[in-house]
Design a protein around this motif. Structure first.
Motif, PDB file in Angstrom:
ATOM      1  N   ALA A   1       0.827  -1.324  -0.057  1.00  0.00           N
ATOM      2  CA  ALA A   1       0.184  -0.148   0.131  1.00  0.00           C
ATOM      3  C   ALA A   1       0.655   1.183  -0.004  1.00  0.00           C
ATOM      4  O   ALA A   1       0.270   2.373  -0.078  1.00  0.00           O
ATOM      5  CB  ALA A   1      -0.977   0.188   1.165  1.00  0.00           C
ATOM      6  N   ASP A   2       2.248   1.092   0.258  1.00  0.00           N
ATOM      7  CA  ASP A   2       2.974   2.377   0.355  1.00  0.00           C
ATOM      8  C   ASP A   2       3.767   2.395  -0.866  1.00  0.00           C
ATOM      9  O   ASP A   2       4.733   3.564  -0.791  1.00  0.00           O
ATOM     10  CB  ASP A   2       3.656   2.399   1.642  1.00  0.00           C
ATOM     11  N   GLY A   3       3.644   1.550  -1.683  1.00  0.00           N
ATOM     12  CA  GLY A   3       4.469   1.800  -3.083  1.00  0.00           C
ATOM     13  C   GLY A   3       5.987   1.343  -3.148  1.00  0.00           C
ATOM     14  O   GLY A   3       6.854   1.670  -3.907  1.00  0.00           O
ATOM     15  N   ASP A   4       6.320   0.541  -1.919  1.00  0.00           N
ATOM     16  CA  ASP A   4       7.856   0.053  -2.014  1.00  0.00           C
ATOM     17  C   ASP A   4       7.865  -1.318  -2.551  1.00  0.00           C
ATOM     18  O   ASP A   4       8.998  -1.898  -2.642  1.00  0.00           O
ATOM     19  CB  ASP A   4       8.280   0.302  -0.491  1.00  0.00           C
ATOM     20  N   LEU A   5       6.970  -1.659  -3.170  1.00  0.00           N
ATOM     21  CA  LEU A   5       6.831  -2.960  -3.753  1.00  0.00           C
ATOM     22  C   LEU A   5       6.986  -4.284  -2.963  1.00  0.00           C
ATOM     23  O   LEU A   5       7.442  -5.365  -3.481  1.00  0.00           O
ATOM     24  CB  LEU A   5       8.022  -3.036  -4.915  1.00  0.00           C
ATOM     25  N   ASP A   6       6.790  -4.224  -1.669  1.00  0.00           N
ATOM     26  CA  ASP A   6       6.802  -5.361  -1.059  1.00  0.00           C
ATOM     27  C   ASP A   6       5.660  -4.945   0.076  1.00  0.00           C
ATOM     28  O   ASP A   6       5.186  -3.971   0.226  1.00  0.00           O
ATOM     29  CB  ASP A   6       8.236  -5.868  -0.351  1.00  0.00           C
ATOM     30  N   SER A   7       5.508  -6.199   0.860  1.00  0.00           N
ATOM     31  CA  SER A   7       4.310  -6.383   1.944  1.00  0.00           C
ATOM     32  C   SER A   7       5.292  -6.192   3.230  1.00  0.00           C
ATOM     33  O   SER A   7       5.575  -7.166   3.531  1.00  0.00           O
ATOM     34  CB  SER A   7       3.637  -7.472   1.632  1.00  0.00           C
TER      35      SER A   7
END
Length: 469
Positions: A407-413
């Protein structure tokens, strides 16, 4: 490594990574529809407000709307949501609008469109304005779809374009919080079916009527059969173009009526040999409306031309002879005639282009009725239109992965995504109904304690396995 130290070290590693990630908020989902509190009035735009020459006469006679799928406001609203929803593709990453963009007359500026896995379509994306007006009723360049209701479902199932199947699609849409109510409004029941999807999409596309161009002003200021170009502010060049369009250019013999729409597929002599692509038969292809052609950036079924200037030059001197060439493009309108090539000079060609640009309808191209209604709902990891405990379950499963709960755009969870979920807990698609669309507050930088807590929560199953080993 000791069993006690493993979870702590992994948590510290998560802290190091997260402190280097920007807190820009981005939803890892197709989003939710932000609709007006009162259903948009598509009937007013596409039926009631039409100029008289659209309501009767040649244009009206070509309307392909079936008796069992008349335009309704709720149906077209549902169609708009479906048209822009990326859930319609297999990987939730592509919508109808990906290949049919409003600013390009719902065409694609690229020669060929890109499908959900990166493949390319076999033909250029056709513009959609005035799609309701085509007497043969058939769709696609090769007319393989018998009607619009059939056509709208075909790209969804196409292996290159959107790659899903209708069973999968109806199940996914049924699982959302918003589609059942939209289907209820449109069809009187909440069940999501492929037939209703087909009808709603068709209603939305048929509502895309273009009738507010400079040319329309000339028609309304004139008398039947004689637009008043001077009163509409046409330049001398544009008036010359109009004369050529309806005269020596023969353009209006195929692009008929005051809507410049086609009435049949034509072989226009793009090639001397049409065997490579027979289209609708013998190298014929559907004749599109010329409305808004200025903004399409791609012309003909294969998108070979990239400007109106190239199109005009082709018809002026480039029509190729073949045995199936349309008679309208032969010198004497007989099968024995030579290809018609008026060989217009530069002044005449520029005039034709200038006239074609008067068919551009900026009001249509910028009308909010046809715009993308979707807004991000950060934290809605399962794409159902509501941030709740089910999304936390998705986050737990996806923790550490490169997709699934970002959800924050850093491409990981990771833990940052948990904070986004926590901040938006309880929000749903209904928060986006009306003009006051809320926006999520900036996500604060997570503290070390918060990160350790998040990491410990996610890694608890691993810790339990280590203790048992």
């Amino acid at each position: 490594m000791s069993q006690r130290r493993a979870p702590l070290l992994l948590a510290l590693l998560a802290l190091t990574v997260l402190n280097g990630v920007a807190a820009t908020l981005r939803a890892d989902s197709p989003g939710v529809p932000a609709l007006p509190p009162t259903t948009a009035n598509y009937r007013k735009y596409a039926i009631d407000d039409l100029p008289q020459y659209f309501k009767a006469g040649a244009i009206a006679s070509m309307n392909n709307t079936p008796v069992d799928n008349q335009l309704t406001n709720a149906g077209a609203t549902l169609g708009r949501v479906l048209f822009y929803d990326e859930r319609l593709s297999h990987n939730d990453g592509l919508s109808c609008s990906s290949c049919h963009q409003q600013q390009h007359d719902f065409s694609d500026p690229n020669q060929l469109s890109t499908g959900f896995q990166g493949g390319h379509t076999g033909r250029h994306s056709m513009g959609l304005s005035n799609a309701a007006y085509y007497a043969p009723k058939k769709f696609f360049w090769d007319q393989r779809a018998a009607n619009l209701e059939t056509q709208v479902l075909m790209p969804i199932q196409d292996a290159v374009e959107m790659g899903t199947n209708l069973t999968q699609l109806t199940a996914e849409l049924s699982a959302t919080k918003f589609y059942p109510s939209l289907f209820q409004n449109a069809f009187g029941s909440p069940e999501v079916t492929s037939d209703k999807i087909s009808k709603a999409l068709s209603q939305f596309v048929r509502s895309m009527v273009s009738y507010q161009s400079k040319f329309d002003q000339a028609v309304q200021l004139g008398v039947p059969g004689a637009p008043n170009y001077a009163a509409a502010g046409y330049t001398a060049q544009e008036q010359l173009g109009a004369t050529l369009f309806h005269g020596d250019g023969r353009c209006s013999t195929c692009h008929v009526s005051n809507a410049q729409i086609g009435d049949a597929p034509r072989n226009i002599g793009l090639k001397a040999d049409s065997s490579a692509d027979l289209g609708a038969g013998n190298g014929t292809f559907k004749t599109p409306s010329l409305r808004n052609s200025e903004v399409r950036d791609g012309y003909m079924h294969d998108g070979r031309f990239t400007s109106l200037e190239q199109v005009v030059e082709f018809y002026s001197s480039g029509v190729q002879d073949n045995q199936f060439l349309d008679l309208r493009l032969r010198d004497n309108f007989l099968a024995t005639g030579q290809p018609y090539r008026p060989n217009f000079n530069a002044t005449q060609q520029a005039a034709l282009v200038a006239f074609l640009k008067t068919l551009t309808d900026q009001s249509f191209l910028n009308n909010e009725l046809f715009s993308d209604p979707f807004e991000d709902l950060p934290g809605d990891f399962n794409n159902d239109g509501e941030v709740d405990s089910a999304d936390l379950a998705v986050w737990k499963t996806a923790f550490g992965a490169t997709a699934g709960a970002d959800a924050d755009g850093d491409l990981d969870s990771d833990g940052q995504d948990f904070l986004v979920w926590q901040q938006n807990l309880g929000r749903s698609w209904e928060d986006f109904v009306g003009s006051n669309i809320p926006t999520a507050a900036p996500v604060p930088e997570p503290s070390a304690v918060a990160i350790l807590t998040m990491a410990a929560l996610a890694l608890a199953p691993l810790h339990r396995r280590l203790k048992r080993s």
